[in-house]
Design a protein around this motif. Sequence first.
Motif, PDB file in Angstrom:
ATOM      1  N   GLU A 168       1.153  -0.980   0.025  1.00 38.86           N
ATOM      2  CA  GLU A 168       0.261  -0.184  -0.134  1.00 38.86           C
ATOM      3  C   GLU A 168       0.891   1.402  -0.024  1.00 38.86           C
ATOM      4  N   TRP A 169       2.066   0.744   0.194  1.00 41.49           N
ATOM      5  CA  TRP A 169       2.938   2.956   0.757  1.00 41.49           C
ATOM      6  C   TRP A 169       3.570   2.642  -0.494  1.00 41.49           C
ATOM      7  N   ILE A 170       4.046   1.328  -0.797  1.00 37.29           N
ATOM      8  CA  ILE A 170       4.632   1.632  -2.536  1.00 37.29           C
ATOM      9  C   ILE A 170       3.746   2.022  -3.361  1.00 37.29           C
ATOM     10  N   VAL A 171       2.770   1.777  -3.365  1.00 36.95           N
ATOM     11  CA  VAL A 171       1.835   2.325  -4.751  1.00 36.95           C
ATOM     12  C   VAL A 171       1.200   3.275  -4.134  1.00 36.95           C
ATOM     13  N   GLN A 172       1.098   4.272  -3.009  1.00 32.47           N
ATOM     14  CA  GLN A 172       0.917   5.500  -2.571  1.00 32.47           C
ATOM     15  C   GLN A 172       1.907   6.029  -3.065  1.00 32.47           C
ATOM     16  N   LYS A 173       3.014   5.829  -3.080  1.00 27.27           N
ATOM     17  CA  LYS A 173       4.038   6.575  -2.829  1.00 27.27           C
ATOM     18  C   LYS A 173       4.661   7.219  -4.360  1.00 27.27           C
ATOM     19  N   VAL A 174       4.271   6.083  -5.278  1.00 28.88           N
ATOM     20  CA  VAL A 174       4.660   6.150  -6.852  1.00 28.88           C
ATOM     21  C   VAL A 174       3.148   7.134  -7.039  1.00 28.88           C
ATOM     22  N   LYS A 175       2.269   6.523  -6.804  1.00 28.91           N
ATOM     23  CA  LYS A 175       1.162   7.418  -7.919  1.00 28.91           C
ATOM     24  C   LYS A 175       1.533   9.335  -6.841  1.00 28.91           C
ATOM     25  N   GLU A 176       1.724   9.740  -5.761  1.00 27.60           N
ATOM     26  CA  GLU A 176       1.952  11.042  -5.829  1.00 27.60           C
ATOM     27  C   GLU A 176       3.289  10.865  -6.994  1.00 27.60           C
ATOM     28  N   ARG A 177       4.397  11.004  -6.707  1.00 29.88           N
ATOM     29  CA  ARG A 177       5.648  11.096  -6.664  1.00 29.88           C
ATOM     30  C   ARG A 177       5.185  11.363  -9.267  1.00 29.88           C
ATOM     31  N   GLY A 178       4.507  10.643  -9.090  1.00 31.06           N
ATOM     32  CA  GLY A 178       4.782  10.449 -10.775  1.00 31.06           C
ATOM     33  C   GLY A 178       4.945   9.405 -11.457  1.00 31.06           C
ATOM     34  N   GLU A 179       6.651   9.345 -11.111  1.00 30.87           N
ATOM     35  CA  GLU A 179       7.909   8.237 -11.432  1.00 30.87           C
ATOM     36  C   GLU A 179       9.160   8.541 -10.499  1.00 30.87           C
ATOM     37  N   VAL A 180       9.164   7.292 -10.160  1.00 30.97           N
ATOM     38  CA  VAL A 180       9.985   7.115  -9.159  1.00 30.97           C
ATOM     39  C   VAL A 180      11.622   6.279  -9.589  1.00 30.97           C
ATOM     40  N   SER A 181      12.332   5.930  -9.171  1.00 24.98           N
ATOM     41  CA  SER A 181      13.180   4.800  -9.398  1.00 24.98           C
ATOM     42  C   SER A 181      13.409   4.035  -8.012  1.00 24.98           C
ATOM     43  N   SER A 182      12.762   2.731  -8.340  1.00 26.60           N
ATOM     44  CA  SER A 182      13.035   1.201  -7.244  1.00 26.60           C
ATOM     45  C   SER A 182      13.920   2.127  -5.809  1.00 26.60           C
ATOM     46  N   GLY A 183      15.441   2.024  -6.604  1.00 23.40           N
ATOM     47  CA  GLY A 183      16.431   2.703  -4.894  1.00 23.40           C
ATOM     48  C   GLY A 183      16.230   3.410  -4.905  1.00 23.40           C
ATOM     49  N   GLU A 184      15.195   5.325  -5.322  1.00 29.37           N
ATOM     50  CA  GLU A 184      15.118   5.898  -4.438  1.00 29.37           C
ATOM     51  C   GLU A 184      14.229   5.468  -3.723  1.00 29.37           C
ATOM     52  N   LEU A 185      12.986   5.154  -4.345  1.00 30.02           N
ATOM     53  CA  LEU A 185      11.884   4.628  -3.312  1.00 30.02           C
ATOM     54  C   LEU A 185      11.632   3.862  -2.484  1.00 30.02           C
ATOM     55  N   TYR A 186      13.213   3.181  -2.028  1.00 28.35           N
ATOM     56  CA  TYR A 186      13.487   2.692  -0.536  1.00 28.35           C
ATOM     57  C   TYR A 186      13.962   3.163  -0.214  1.00 28.35           C
ATOM     58  N   LYS A 187      14.787   3.803  -0.793  1.00 24.03           N
ATOM     59  CA  LYS A 187      16.070   5.249   0.236  1.00 24.03           C
ATOM     60  C   LYS A 187      14.552   6.048   1.037  1.00 24.03           C
ATOM     61  N   MET A 188      13.538   6.560   0.461  1.00 26.49           N
ATOM     62  CA  MET A 188      12.459   7.323   1.328  1.00 26.49           C
ATOM     63  C   MET A 188      11.759   6.408   1.850  1.00 26.49           C
ATOM     64  N   TYR A 189      11.330   5.353   1.773  1.00 25.15           N
ATOM     65  CA  TYR A 189      10.986   4.271   2.515  1.00 25.15           C
ATOM     66  C   TYR A 189      11.098   3.692   3.624  1.00 25.15           C
ATOM     67  N   SER A 190      12.863   3.526   3.830  1.00 23.57           N
ATOM     68  CA  SER A 190      13.316   3.223   4.968  1.00 23.57           C
ATOM     69  C   SER A 190      14.045   4.879   5.962  1.00 23.57           C
ATOM     70  N   GLU A 191      13.550   6.102   5.798  1.00 24.23           N
ATOM     71  CA  GLU A 191      13.792   7.074   5.963  1.00 24.23           C
ATOM     72  C   GLU A 191      11.947   7.437   6.422  1.00 24.23           C
ATOM     73  N   GLU A 192      11.222   7.162   6.067  1.00 26.09           N
ATOM     74  CA  GLU A 192       9.895   6.803   6.264  1.00 26.09           C
ATOM     75  C   GLU A 192       9.315   5.806   7.967  1.00 26.09           C
ATOM     76  N   ILE A 193      10.230   4.469   7.435  1.00 26.22           N
ATOM     77  CA  ILE A 193       9.429   3.592   8.288  1.00 26.22           C
ATOM     78  C   ILE A 193      10.278   2.911   9.415  1.00 26.22           C
ATOM     79  N   GLU A 194       9.685   3.296  11.141  1.00 29.10           N
ATOM     80  CA  GLU A 194      10.392   3.293  11.628  1.00 29.10           C
ATOM     81  C   GLU A 194      11.450   1.841  11.817  1.00 29.10           C
ATOM     82  N   ASN A 195      10.765   0.680  10.920  1.00 31.33           N
ATOM     83  CA  ASN A 195      11.352  -0.371  11.231  1.00 31.33           C
ATOM     84  C   ASN A 195      11.084  -1.586   9.724  1.00 31.33           C
TER      85      ASN A 195
END
Length: 146
Positions: free
Chosen positions: A79-106
């Motif tokens: 759910e988090w992945i789809v929501q972020k891709v929708k918001e950004r329009g397009e994003v690299s998978s590496g950049e998306l993981y970086k965002m995820y690891s910074e936003e999510i506690e564990n």
Amino acid sequence: MAFRPGVVQPGVLLLVSNYAVKHGGDVRIGLELLKKAGVLAEMKGMGKLTVNLVKEVIKSYEPNVKRRLMEEKLTGVNEWIVQKVKERGEVSSGELYKMYSEEIENPISERQFRKHVDELLASGLLNFRWSKGKKGRSRILTYPKK
């Protein structure tokens, strides 16, 4: 939603259930087809729900319904992945993981994250294209337009 006895002709339920199975296996797809066919029958002043009427509804059936129904079932990382891709329009998978690891506690590992992305790509909820990056190829994730 209910139909009086004898209104639904033989073969209608089989057609609707087969369509639902072939398009994701979600019973809500079949129920939505029946509802639309019932409304159409009422508009046309028909006393029966026929196979031909259901076929007419199937031809004009909204193709994004399956995607919408699948998105409703998403939870957690997917759910988090789809929501972020929708918001950004397009994003690299590496950049998306970086965002995820910074936003999510564990956060989960990058490898596990890629598995989630792969599942979403396989299901058609996300698209991708290859892009040459600094360290080789990178997947640019996008949300399907239709």
